[in-house]
Design a protein around this motif. Structure first.
Motif, short mmCIF file in Angstrom:
data_model
loop_
_atom_site.label_atom_id
_atom_site.label_comp_id
_atom_site.label_asym_id
_atom_site.label_seq_id
_atom_site.Cartn_x
_atom_site.Cartn_y
_atom_site.Cartn_z
N HIS A 175 7.20 21.28 -6.11
CA HIS A 175 6.86 20.85 -4.76
C HIS A 175 5.88 19.69 -4.79
N ALA A 176 4.90 19.75 -5.69
CA ALA A 176 3.90 18.68 -5.78
C ALA A 176 4.54 17.34 -6.11
N LYS A 177 5.48 17.35 -7.05
CA LYS A 177 6.15 16.10 -7.43
C LYS A 177 7.02 15.57 -6.29
N ALA A 178 7.65 16.49 -5.57
CA ALA A 178 8.48 16.08 -4.44
C ALA A 178 7.61 15.46 -3.35
N ALA A 179 6.45 16.08 -3.09
CA ALA A 179 5.53 15.56 -2.08
C ALA A 179 5.02 14.18 -2.49
N MET A 180 4.73 13.99 -3.77
CA MET A 180 4.27 12.69 -4.27
C MET A 180 5.36 11.64 -4.10
N ALA A 181 6.62 12.04 -4.32
CA ALA A 181 7.73 11.10 -4.17
C ALA A 181 7.87 10.65 -2.72
N VAL A 182 7.69 11.60 -1.79
CA VAL A 182 7.76 11.26 -0.37
C VAL A 182 6.62 10.31 0.00
N LYS A 183 5.41 10.61 -0.50
CA LYS A 183 4.25 9.76 -0.22
C LYS A 183 4.43 8.36 -0.79
N ALA A 184 4.95 8.30 -2.01
CA ALA A 184 5.17 7.00 -2.66
C ALA A 184 6.19 6.18 -1.89
N GLU A 185 7.22 6.85 -1.39
CA GLU A 185 8.26 6.15 -0.62
C GLU A 185 7.68 5.62 0.69
N GLU A 186 6.81 6.43 1.30
CA GLU A 186 6.16 6.02 2.55
C GLU A 186 5.28 4.80 2.33
N GLN A 187 4.50 4.82 1.24
CA GLN A 187 3.62 3.69 0.94
C GLN A 187 4.42 2.43 0.61
N ALA A 188 5.51 2.61 -0.14
CA ALA A 188 6.35 1.46 -0.50
C ALA A 188 6.96 0.84 0.75
N THR A 189 7.38 1.68 1.69
CA THR A 189 7.94 1.18 2.95
C THR A 189 6.89 0.41 3.74
N SER A 190 5.66 0.98 3.74
CA SER A 190 4.57 0.34 4.47
C SER A 190 4.22 -1.02 3.85
N HIS A 191 4.15 -1.06 2.53
CA HIS A 191 3.82 -2.32 1.85
C HIS A 191 4.92 -3.36 2.06
N SER A 192 6.14 -2.91 2.05
CA SER A 192 7.25 -3.83 2.27
C SER A 192 7.21 -4.41 3.67
N LYS A 193 6.85 -3.57 4.63
CA LYS A 193 6.74 -4.04 6.02
C LYS A 193 5.61 -5.04 6.16
N MET A 194 4.50 -4.78 5.45
CA MET A 194 3.36 -5.71 5.51
C MET A 194 3.76 -7.07 4.97
N LEU A 195 4.51 -7.08 3.85
CA LEU A 195 4.96 -8.34 3.28
C LEU A 195 5.90 -9.07 4.23
N SER A 196 6.77 -8.28 4.88
CA SER A 196 7.71 -8.89 5.83
C SER A 196 6.95 -9.50 7.01
N ASP A 197 5.92 -8.77 7.50
CA ASP A 197 5.13 -9.27 8.62
C ASP A 197 4.38 -10.53 8.22
N ASP A 198 3.81 -10.55 6.99
CA ASP A 198 3.09 -11.73 6.51
C ASP A 198 4.03 -12.93 6.41
N ALA A 199 5.24 -12.67 5.91
CA ALA A 199 6.21 -13.75 5.77
C ALA A 199 6.59 -14.29 7.14
N ALA A 200 6.72 -13.39 8.10
CA ALA A 200 7.07 -13.81 9.46
C ALA A 200 5.96 -14.67 10.06
N LYS A 201 4.71 -14.28 9.80
CA LYS A 201 3.57 -15.05 10.31
C LYS A 201 3.54 -16.45 9.70
N VAL A 202 3.81 -16.50 8.37
CA VAL A 202 3.82 -17.80 7.68
C VAL A 202 4.92 -18.68 8.25
N ASN A 203 6.07 -18.13 8.49
CA ASN A 203 7.19 -18.90 9.04
C ASN A 203 6.87 -19.37 10.45
N ALA A 204 6.24 -18.49 11.22
CA ALA A 204 5.88 -18.86 12.59
C ALA A 204 4.86 -20.00 12.60
#
Length: 220
Positions: free
Chosen positions: A179-208
């Protein structure tokens, strides 16, 4: 009179060679989930045709192997040809069937089997006996060997079941088993999604900003 007796004897001998139970066919890929049922039918076939009563071991194995190969599909026979096993086992029907069973167990993820079991739905108008048979069939695919903490195991199953398909695949690939490893995998996926969104937002700001500067130059 002698000819009549001979004909009767030949007729009885012919009947004794005629299978009293139909030979059950099996495919190592298509029929893997129903292996327990096939094995039960195979045992019935052996006993009904008294193949287990042949006293000479070599003859008994030869007769049973002949019928076993007749029951297996071409795909299964090819698998059997390339399956690593001792040469002596290849002429032993019980060992060949054991190899088939081991292969099927290796190819079925026990966690998937448990998830399928706990999410099983009763079919419309399904009898209690049929439902129970399906549950027992799925239970046979579940391997609880090594499960010492039932609370942790249930947490693992619940977490995997709750996740989206891609994350489930990743956890199966990484062989997440607590269960602990599964929970870590979910957390890691959440953080990766968040970081990816941040990069996308930064790129959008640069383009704008780049577009704004170009427009300013054009206005001048």
């Amino acid at each position: 009179m002698i000819d009549q007796i001979a004909n009767i004897a030949n007729s009885k001998a012919e009947k004794s060679r005629t299978p009293t139970v139909r030979l059950p066919n099996f495919d190592i890929d298509k029929d893997a989930k129903s292996f327990p049922q096939w094995k039960s039918r195979w045992d019935t076939y052996i006993k009904a045709n008294k193949l287990h009563t042949i006293e000479d071991l070599e003859e008994r194995n030869e007769r049973q192997m002949g019928d076993l190969k007749a029951a297996l599909t071409d795909n299964t026979l090819r698998w059997l040809t390339y399956r690593e096993m001792p040469d002596a086992d290849r002429s032993n029907p019980e060992m060949v069937i054991k190899q088939m069973e081991d292969h099927i167990k290796e190819s079925i993820n026990p966690i998937v089997a448990v998830i399928e079991l706990v999410t099983m739905k009763r079919y419309p108008n399904e009898s209690a006996d049929h439902l129970n048979a399906r549950i027992n069939e799925k239970l046979a695919q579940c391997d609880f060997t090594g499960v010492h903490d039932i609370r942790d195991y249930i947490g693992l199953i619940a977490t995997i079941q709750a996740c989206e398909v891609q994350l489930r695949k990743r956890m199966f690939y990484d062989k997440v088993n607590t269960h602990a490893k599964a929970a870590m995998a979910v957390k890691a996926e959440e953080q990766a999604t968040s970081h990816s969104k941040m990069l996308s937002d930064d790129a959008a700001k640069v383009n704008a900003m780049s577009t704004y500067k170009k427009d300013q130059k054009h206005d001048r």
